[in-house]
Design a protein around this motif. Structure first.
Motif, short mmCIF file in Angstrom:
data_model
loop_
_atom_site.label_atom_id
_atom_site.label_comp_id
_atom_site.label_asym_id
_atom_site.label_seq_id
_atom_site.Cartn_x
_atom_site.Cartn_y
_atom_site.Cartn_z
N TYR A 155 3.14 0.09 2.33
CA TYR A 155 1.83 -0.39 2.33
C TYR A 155 1.26 -1.00 0.83
N PHE A 156 0.71 -2.01 0.93
CA PHE A 156 0.17 -2.22 -0.38
C PHE A 156 -1.07 -3.00 -0.36
N LEU A 157 -2.18 -2.57 -0.76
CA LEU A 157 -3.59 -3.03 -0.64
C LEU A 157 -3.62 -3.95 -1.89
N ASP A 158 -3.69 -5.14 -1.53
CA ASP A 158 -3.55 -6.21 -2.38
C ASP A 158 -5.02 -6.48 -2.82
N GLU A 159 -5.39 -5.95 -4.34
CA GLU A 159 -6.77 -6.41 -5.02
C GLU A 159 -7.04 -7.93 -5.47
N GLU A 160 -6.04 -8.68 -5.15
CA GLU A 160 -5.89 -10.02 -5.35
C GLU A 160 -5.71 -10.30 -7.09
N VAL A 161 -6.84 -9.81 -7.53
CA VAL A 161 -6.88 -9.64 -9.26
C VAL A 161 -5.83 -9.07 -9.98
N VAL A 162 -4.58 -8.98 -9.87
CA VAL A 162 -3.63 -8.25 -10.28
C VAL A 162 -2.46 -9.17 -11.15
N TYR A 163 -1.62 -8.43 -11.85
CA TYR A 163 -0.50 -9.00 -12.64
C TYR A 163 0.33 -9.87 -11.55
N GLN A 164 0.77 -10.97 -11.76
CA GLN A 164 1.74 -11.37 -11.14
C GLN A 164 2.83 -10.89 -11.01
N SER A 165 3.37 -9.97 -11.92
CA SER A 165 4.35 -9.11 -12.02
C SER A 165 4.33 -8.07 -10.88
N THR A 166 3.20 -7.64 -10.75
CA THR A 166 2.71 -6.62 -9.68
C THR A 166 3.12 -7.20 -8.35
N ILE A 167 2.86 -8.43 -7.99
CA ILE A 167 3.11 -8.95 -6.82
C ILE A 167 4.66 -9.34 -6.59
N ASP A 168 5.43 -9.67 -7.89
CA ASP A 168 6.88 -9.85 -7.65
C ASP A 168 7.29 -8.36 -7.34
N GLN A 169 7.08 -7.48 -7.87
CA GLN A 169 7.40 -6.11 -7.60
C GLN A 169 7.12 -5.49 -6.37
N VAL A 170 6.10 -5.99 -5.71
CA VAL A 170 5.89 -5.47 -4.47
C VAL A 170 6.51 -6.19 -3.45
N GLU A 171 6.92 -7.66 -3.68
CA GLU A 171 7.61 -8.46 -2.65
C GLU A 171 9.27 -8.05 -2.83
N TYR A 172 9.68 -7.39 -3.97
CA TYR A 172 10.86 -6.83 -4.13
C TYR A 172 10.96 -5.67 -3.34
N LEU A 173 10.20 -4.69 -3.24
CA LEU A 173 10.26 -3.64 -2.50
C LEU A 173 10.18 -3.93 -1.02
N MET A 174 9.29 -4.82 -0.67
CA MET A 174 9.26 -5.20 0.94
C MET A 174 10.36 -5.68 1.58
N THR A 175 11.50 -6.25 0.64
CA THR A 175 12.41 -7.10 1.10
C THR A 175 13.66 -6.48 0.78
N LEU A 176 13.82 -5.00 0.14
CA LEU A 176 14.99 -4.38 -0.31
C LEU A 176 15.59 -3.96 0.88
N TYR A 177 15.06 -3.64 1.72
CA TYR A 177 15.84 -3.19 3.21
C TYR A 177 15.09 -3.54 4.28
N PRO A 178 14.90 -4.98 4.47
CA PRO A 178 14.10 -5.63 5.63
C PRO A 178 14.22 -4.98 6.92
N GLU A 179 15.55 -4.44 7.23
CA GLU A 179 15.71 -3.88 8.76
C GLU A 179 15.08 -2.54 8.89
N ASN A 180 14.85 -1.99 7.55
CA ASN A 180 14.10 -0.51 7.60
C ASN A 180 12.58 -0.41 7.31
N THR A 181 12.07 -1.86 7.08
CA THR A 181 10.76 -2.00 6.58
C THR A 181 9.61 -2.48 7.52
#
Lengths: 376, 200
Positions: free
Chosen positions: A62-88
């Motif tokens: 669960y990520f509440l996206d504040e829109e105005v954040v580092y691109q690195s934050t978005i990349d990081q969350v994307e990484y976590l969301m797709t780490l184990y897609p079948e379990n997420t």
């Protein structure tokens, strides 16, 4: 009876955290991990995902996206969301809500993901994100109608969509001692056990399996498990930030405007987007470091006292709707330099929401002067 | 073309009368003056610092400026106006380059100048524009530059001296694997939990 910290279990924090997470999986069908893109929630999400994978279960990230954040934050969350897609179950929230913008005195609030401003958004919305409130609009609650539907309102309304769910949060006691102390007073019963590392939140529970971790435990885990973390940490390290002071926060809240100062060096493209997105950001970048304006620790040369400076700021406040809010609030305050300095800070940060409350007490300097008068 | 040396204000007035302004043409903004094509070498004691420059250069960065001038030569003239009242040149950009030719640093007899015909308000604006219209270095590109210097066989001490940073900074920039690796040997802390005990 009193509460003490016991080390009797003789386990490392990693062993204990794995046990706690297994315990959560044993007792809760529905598990959701809150992530921010920061290092603590990264470790927590990784531990939980590994356990979900082992058991063949699915958990919400669960990520509440504040829109105005580092691109690195978005990349990081994307990484976590797709780490184990079948379990997420990806729960990436990109809804319209109000954020306070401390850096502009005319544009008091930024509305994240504001409808009709999609050309100005920091980036397009993500495919598959939650873009409309999943709750009943009729029953939607707002803490403060004047402020509008804010960050905490999204969280509360979103959590109310669930019952009997365990929300895992990467809170650590050493980082947030006050929140920890408040929580410990209200343990919850789970199965046979009394759990001190969680709280009841309506029909759900919030649990903190990493509560006893230190920052070096977090780093050790990230290294050992080869887990990716936000690159902002490496950039901060290269810039000479002390490792214990590195935070990946949002840019435009009262307490985090300092992070804008280094943004052009860390993520120039994000900074350019941000300039277009919010008025006032350029000013914060140039003056954020100069104590004068934003920290309000030095009285400008042309004013004799903080009281005079406050009166000037109040008289010239550009927002006629907000001025009475300050006037009403300040009328309740003591008249002294100590209080007036803090009032100046509120005016300069346009903190009409009172996020940085004024410590309303007699000027400590007066007392010191009186003391020396008596002694000498 | 031989260099023009200015020793007195009479020299300057004479030179000014014979100097032809140089222009380049912009396709978007038309004719643009190129004062640096008319750079003159002026006796250092004829040039005063301005009193309002808000730009602050730390001593270590003064060291970098000095090294840069020794290594690369004086590539950017000091920008000044002629102040009739004081009968001196006054700096509007390049206060630190002016200071570096002073007796406590390079101690030069002459300093390269370009002279602009600005009044006071235009001067103030120009100072601001010169100081602000500069990029900042992106941290990871800085790191890349230092890494390449090391690859070229330049020693860490030399890098630190030439770039005006301390060794610690060079080490931090050199470290490419990231923060987490610093903790590879950190032992995990011992877990604790809240327990109720009866008061003795």
């Amino acid at each position: 009876m009193r509460l003490v910290q016991s080390y009797a279990a003789k386990k490392t924090v990693l062993e204990a955290a794995r046990d706690r997470i297994a315990f959560v999986f044993d007792h809760y069908e529905s598990i959701i991990v809150s992530v921010s893109g920061g290092k603590d929630s990264t470790v927590l999400a990784h531990l939980a995902l590994v356990e979900a994978h082992r058991r063949g279960r699915r958990i919400g990230i669960y990520f509440l996206d504040e829109e105005v954040v580092y691109q690195s934050t978005i990349d990081q969350v994307e990484y976590l969301m797709t780490l184990y897609p079948e379990n997420t179950i990806p729960l990436w929230l990109q809804l319209e809500f109000h954020l306070t913008n401390a850096t502009s005195s005319t544009e008091g609030q930024l509305i994240a993901w504001e409808a009709g401003k999609h050309k100005l958004w920091m980036r397009p919305k993500r495919k598959g994100s939650i873009q409309h409130p999943p709750w009943d609009r009729e029953k939607q609650t707002v803490r403060d109608k004047n402020k509008g539907f804010g960050f905490y309102d999204v969280i509360e309304n979103f959590e109310r969509c669930y019952t009997g769910t365990a929300f895992l949060v990467g809170l650590r006691a050493v980082e947030s001692p006050n929140r920890w102390r408040a929580m410990v007073k209200n343990p919850i019963g789970v199965g046979e056990r009394r759990i001190y590392w969680g709280t009841q939140k309506g029909a759900n529970v919030a649990l903190y399996p990493l509560y006893d971790w230190n920052y070096f435990d977090i780093w050790r885990y990230l290294y050992e498990e080869r887990v990716k973390y936000s690159r902002i940490y490496d950039l901060m390290f290269k810039k000479g930030y002390p490792i214990t002071e590195m935070r990946v926060s949002s840019f435009i809240h009262e307490r985090s405007f300092k992070s804008i100062v280094d943004l052009p060096e860390f993520e120039p493209k994000t900074y350019e987007r941000l300039l277009k997105r919010i008025k006032g950001i350029a000013l914060a970048q140039e003056t954020g470091k100069a104590a004068k304006l934003f920290r309000v620790s030095k009285l400008p040369k042309n004013f004799r006292s903080w009281i005079a400076y406050r009166d000037f700021l109040l008289k010239t406040h550009p927002d006629p709707e907000r001025r009475p809010i300050f006037e009403k609030r300040f009328a309740r305050h003591l008249q002294n330099e100590y209080v007036a300095r803090q009032q100046c800070r509120q005016l300069i940060l346009n903190d009409y929401e009172n996020n940085l409350p004024v410590d309303n007490k007699p000027d400590p300097r007066d007392e010191l002067i009186r003391y020396y008068d008596e002694v000498l | 073309m031989s260099a023009i040396y200015i020793d007195t204000m009479e020299d300057f007035h004479r030179v000014r009368e014979t100097t032809e302004p140089v222009y380049i043409t912009s396709k978007t903004r038309g004719k643009i003056l190129v004062p640096c094509a008319n750079t003159i070498l002026v006796r250092t004691d004829l040039v005063l610092e301005n009193l309002y420059n808000p730009n602050n250069v730390s001593p270590d960065k003064m060291g970098v400026l000095l090294e840069s001038i020794v290594d690369n030569g004086f590539c950017f003239p000091v920008v000044v106006i002629w102040d009739d009242e004081q009968q001196r040149f006054v700096v509007i950009d390049g206060a630190h380059r002016r200071r570096i030719v002073g007796p406590e640093w390079l101690d030069c007899e002459y300093v390269p100048l370009v002279v602009l015909p600005h009044d006071m308000s235009k001067r103030l604006i120009a100072t601001w524009q010169f100081n602000k219209a500069r990029g900042v270095h992106q941290v990871d590109l800085d790191a890349e530059l230092i890494r390449r210097l090391i690859e070229q066989g330049v020693g860490e001490e030399e890098i630190a001296a030439k770039l005006g940073v301390d060794l610690d900074t060079v080490h931090r920039y050199k470290q490419v694997t990231g923060v987490a690796e610093l903790f590879k040997n950190a032992p995990y802390s011992m877990a604790w939990e809240m327990t109720e005990v009866s008061d003795p």
